[in-house]
Design a protein around this motif. Structure first.
Motif, PDB file in Angstrom:
ATOM      1  N   HIS A  70      67.769  20.439  44.669  1.00  0.00           N
ATOM      2  CA  HIS A  70      68.505  21.279  45.608  1.00  0.00           C
ATOM      3  C   HIS A  70      68.933  20.401  46.768  1.00  0.00           C
ATOM      4  O   HIS A  70      68.558  19.231  46.865  1.00  0.00           O
ATOM      5  CB  HIS A  70      67.673  22.485  46.068  1.00  0.00           C
ATOM      6  CG  HIS A  70      66.585  22.139  47.048  1.00  0.00           C
ATOM      7  ND1 HIS A  70      66.307  22.886  48.163  1.00  0.00           N
ATOM      8  CD2 HIS A  70      65.700  21.105  47.097  1.00  0.00           C
ATOM      9  CE1 HIS A  70      65.314  22.347  48.844  1.00  0.00           C
ATOM     10  NE2 HIS A  70      64.933  21.266  48.210  1.00  0.00           N
ATOM     11  N   ASP A  71      69.764  20.942  47.630  1.00  0.00           N
ATOM     12  CA  ASP A  71      70.343  20.142  48.705  1.00  0.00           C
ATOM     13  C   ASP A  71      69.537  20.167  50.001  1.00  0.00           C
ATOM     14  O   ASP A  71      69.989  19.662  51.017  1.00  0.00           O
ATOM     15  CB  ASP A  71      71.778  20.619  48.996  1.00  0.00           C
ATOM     16  CG  ASP A  71      72.728  20.282  47.860  1.00  0.00           C
ATOM     17  OD1 ASP A  71      72.515  19.236  47.210  1.00  0.00           O
ATOM     18  OD2 ASP A  71      73.662  21.066  47.614  1.00  0.00           O
ATOM     19  N   ARG A 103      61.332  21.756  47.391  1.00  0.00           N
ATOM     20  CA  ARG A 103      61.013  23.185  47.537  1.00  0.00           C
ATOM     21  C   ARG A 103      60.201  23.631  46.327  1.00  0.00           C
ATOM     22  O   ARG A 103      60.573  23.364  45.182  1.00  0.00           O
ATOM     23  CB  ARG A 103      62.293  24.015  47.642  1.00  0.00           C
ATOM     24  CG  ARG A 103      62.036  25.517  47.719  1.00  0.00           C
ATOM     25  CD  ARG A 103      63.285  26.282  48.082  1.00  0.00           C
ATOM     26  NE  ARG A 103      63.044  27.725  48.103  1.00  0.00           N
ATOM     27  CZ  ARG A 103      63.897  28.619  48.588  1.00  0.00           C
ATOM     28  NH1 ARG A 103      65.064  28.228  49.101  1.00  0.00           N
ATOM     29  NH2 ARG A 103      63.603  29.909  48.560  1.00  0.00           N
ATOM     30  N   PHE A 139      61.858  22.165  43.098  1.00  0.00           N
ATOM     31  CA  PHE A 139      63.236  21.707  43.234  1.00  0.00           C
ATOM     32  C   PHE A 139      63.208  20.502  44.169  1.00  0.00           C
ATOM     33  O   PHE A 139      62.731  20.597  45.301  1.00  0.00           O
ATOM     34  CB  PHE A 139      64.136  22.808  43.801  1.00  0.00           C
ATOM     35  CG  PHE A 139      64.431  23.901  42.817  1.00  0.00           C
ATOM     36  CD1 PHE A 139      65.635  23.910  42.121  1.00  0.00           C
ATOM     37  CD2 PHE A 139      63.508  24.906  42.568  1.00  0.00           C
ATOM     38  CE1 PHE A 139      65.915  24.907  41.203  1.00  0.00           C
ATOM     39  CE2 PHE A 139      63.777  25.899  41.649  1.00  0.00           C
ATOM     40  CZ  PHE A 139      64.979  25.908  40.961  1.00  0.00           C
ATOM     41  N   ASN A 166      64.406  17.112  46.409  1.00  0.00           N
ATOM     42  CA  ASN A 166      65.424  16.418  47.185  1.00  0.00           C
ATOM     43  C   ASN A 166      65.783  15.157  46.402  1.00  0.00           C
ATOM     44  O   ASN A 166      64.912  14.352  46.071  1.00  0.00           O
ATOM     45  CB  ASN A 166      64.873  16.063  48.565  1.00  0.00           C
ATOM     46  CG  ASN A 166      65.756  15.098  49.322  1.00  0.00           C
ATOM     47  OD1 ASN A 166      65.642  13.886  49.155  1.00  0.00           O
ATOM     48  ND2 ASN A 166      66.639  15.616  50.159  1.00  0.00           N
ATOM     49  N   LEU A 217      71.278  28.058  44.896  1.00  0.00           N
ATOM     50  CA  LEU A 217      70.796  26.974  45.753  1.00  0.00           C
ATOM     51  C   LEU A 217      70.344  25.739  44.986  1.00  0.00           C
ATOM     52  O   LEU A 217      70.234  24.659  45.563  1.00  0.00           O
ATOM     53  CB  LEU A 217      69.620  27.487  46.604  1.00  0.00           C
ATOM     54  CG  LEU A 217      69.910  28.684  47.515  1.00  0.00           C
ATOM     55  CD1 LEU A 217      68.634  29.128  48.217  1.00  0.00           C
ATOM     56  CD2 LEU A 217      70.988  28.331  48.524  1.00  0.00           C
ATOM     57  N   GLY A 218      70.060  25.869  43.710  1.00  0.00           N
ATOM     58  CA  GLY A 218      69.558  24.753  42.924  1.00  0.00           C
ATOM     59  C   GLY A 218      70.554  24.293  41.890  1.00  0.00           C
ATOM     60  O   GLY A 218      71.539  24.979  41.584  1.00  0.00           O
ATOM     61  N   TYR A 219      70.304  23.117  41.349  1.00  0.00           N
ATOM     62  CA  TYR A 219      71.149  22.609  40.279  1.00  0.00           C
ATOM     63  C   TYR A 219      70.331  21.717  39.364  1.00  0.00           C
ATOM     64  O   TYR A 219      69.264  21.225  39.733  1.00  0.00           O
ATOM     65  CB  TYR A 219      72.365  21.864  40.836  1.00  0.00           C
ATOM     66  CG  TYR A 219      72.059  20.680  41.724  1.00  0.00           C
ATOM     67  CD1 TYR A 219      71.994  19.380  41.214  1.00  0.00           C
ATOM     68  CD2 TYR A 219      71.842  20.851  43.094  1.00  0.00           C
ATOM     69  CE1 TYR A 219      71.722  18.300  42.031  1.00  0.00           C
ATOM     70  CE2 TYR A 219      71.569  19.772  43.921  1.00  0.00           C
ATOM     71  CZ  TYR A 219      71.518  18.493  43.384  1.00  0.00           C
ATOM     72  OH  TYR A 219      71.237  17.415  44.196  1.00  0.00           O
TER      73      TYR A 219
END
Length: 266
Positions: A189-190, A195, A214, A216, A251-253
């Motif tokens: 995630h950004d 997270r 998730f 960084n 929010l995630g990828y």
């Protein structure tokens, strides 16, 4: 395996939720990946693939048509070409051979000399009893695998985000100094920090929930910057897996990376 089912309706209570302060806090609400029902469903599905009554399994579900992970396959073929010989592959968190059965007929023995899976104890026991052969092996740890086989490439496909201390694992992987590292189906995630969420699997797949990270991206890749080059990023091979909703927000990828050891003279 990374269970990619991301709900869009807010009344659906499966997917990824929360922002937990610790693994212990998230795990207190979870019914984890070590549940016996998951192993049994995965075993039954992969036995169908092994015996030829199904062609493809993913997340314990069998399909009529195989979906080839061409980004991953490209990494395997390129690595074997650089070495000029078949690869000994370590598949960390590889279940009972899901990815192995997905790619083995496509890449062939000219690319893959051996496929070695490191998994939880009950998966290893099941794998040895039902799936292990001269080509496919199961181990309790990376170190146990290395006692038998010199590994060329380590694959971590949808497994790092389910580790209680993922950065400890990443440091360890970097220290082994393998020639090639492939991360596939990994969640990012950004945000500035990792997270931790709780993932709940749709009941039609199986009844389970477990903590799920998730990452960084910069912090994730920092473990490898001193001795690896990033050759390319890997997109998800299944349509619709690029974006992952957390608390019903996109929010995630999901993506991967192909890393080449800097000492390798290609």
């Amino acid at each position: 395996m990374f269970k990619l089912f991301s709900p869009k309706r807010k009344d659906i209570q499966y997917g990824w939720f929360g922002n937990y302060a610790s693994w212990h806090e998230a795990a207190a609400s979870a019914g984890g990946y070590d549940s016996g029902n998951i192993l049994q469903k995965t075993k039954d599905a992969l036995l169908q693939v092994k015996n030829g009554t199904a062609v493809y399994e993913r997340d314990s579900v069998v399909f009529e048509h195989i979906e080839y992970p061409f980004p991953l396959i490209s990494c395997l073929l390129r690595s074997a070409a650089l070495l000029k010989r078949p690869l000994n592959i370590l598949d960390f968190g590889g279940s009972l051979g899901s990815t192995y059965y997905q790619v083995k007929d496509f890449v062939g023995t000219d690319c893959c000399a051996s496929w070695n899976i490191v998994e939880q104890e009950h998966y290893v026991n099941c794998g040895k009893a039902n799936f292990e052969d001269d080509h496919l092996k199961f181990y309790h740890s990376i170190d146990h695998c290395l006692l038998d086989t010199k590994i060329d490439l380590i694959l971590l496909s949808g497994s790092v985000q389910y580790m209680p201390a993922p950065h400890d694992l990443l440091k360890k992987v970097a220290a082994y100094n393998f020639g090639f590292i492939v991360f596939d189906r990994t969640a990012f995630h950004d945000g500035l920090y990792d997270r931790l969420t709780l993932q709940t699997v749709p009941p039609e797949i199986y009844e389970a929930s477990y903590p799920s990270w998730f990452f960084n991206k910069e912090g994730f890749l920092n473990h490898f910057k001193s001795n690896y080059n990033i050759i390319c990023e890997l997109p998800p091979f299944v349509e619709g897996e690029s974006v992952i909703s957390i608390d019903h927000q996109p929010l995630g990828y999901n993506k991967g990376f192909y890393l080449l050891n800097q000492s390798f003279n290609a």
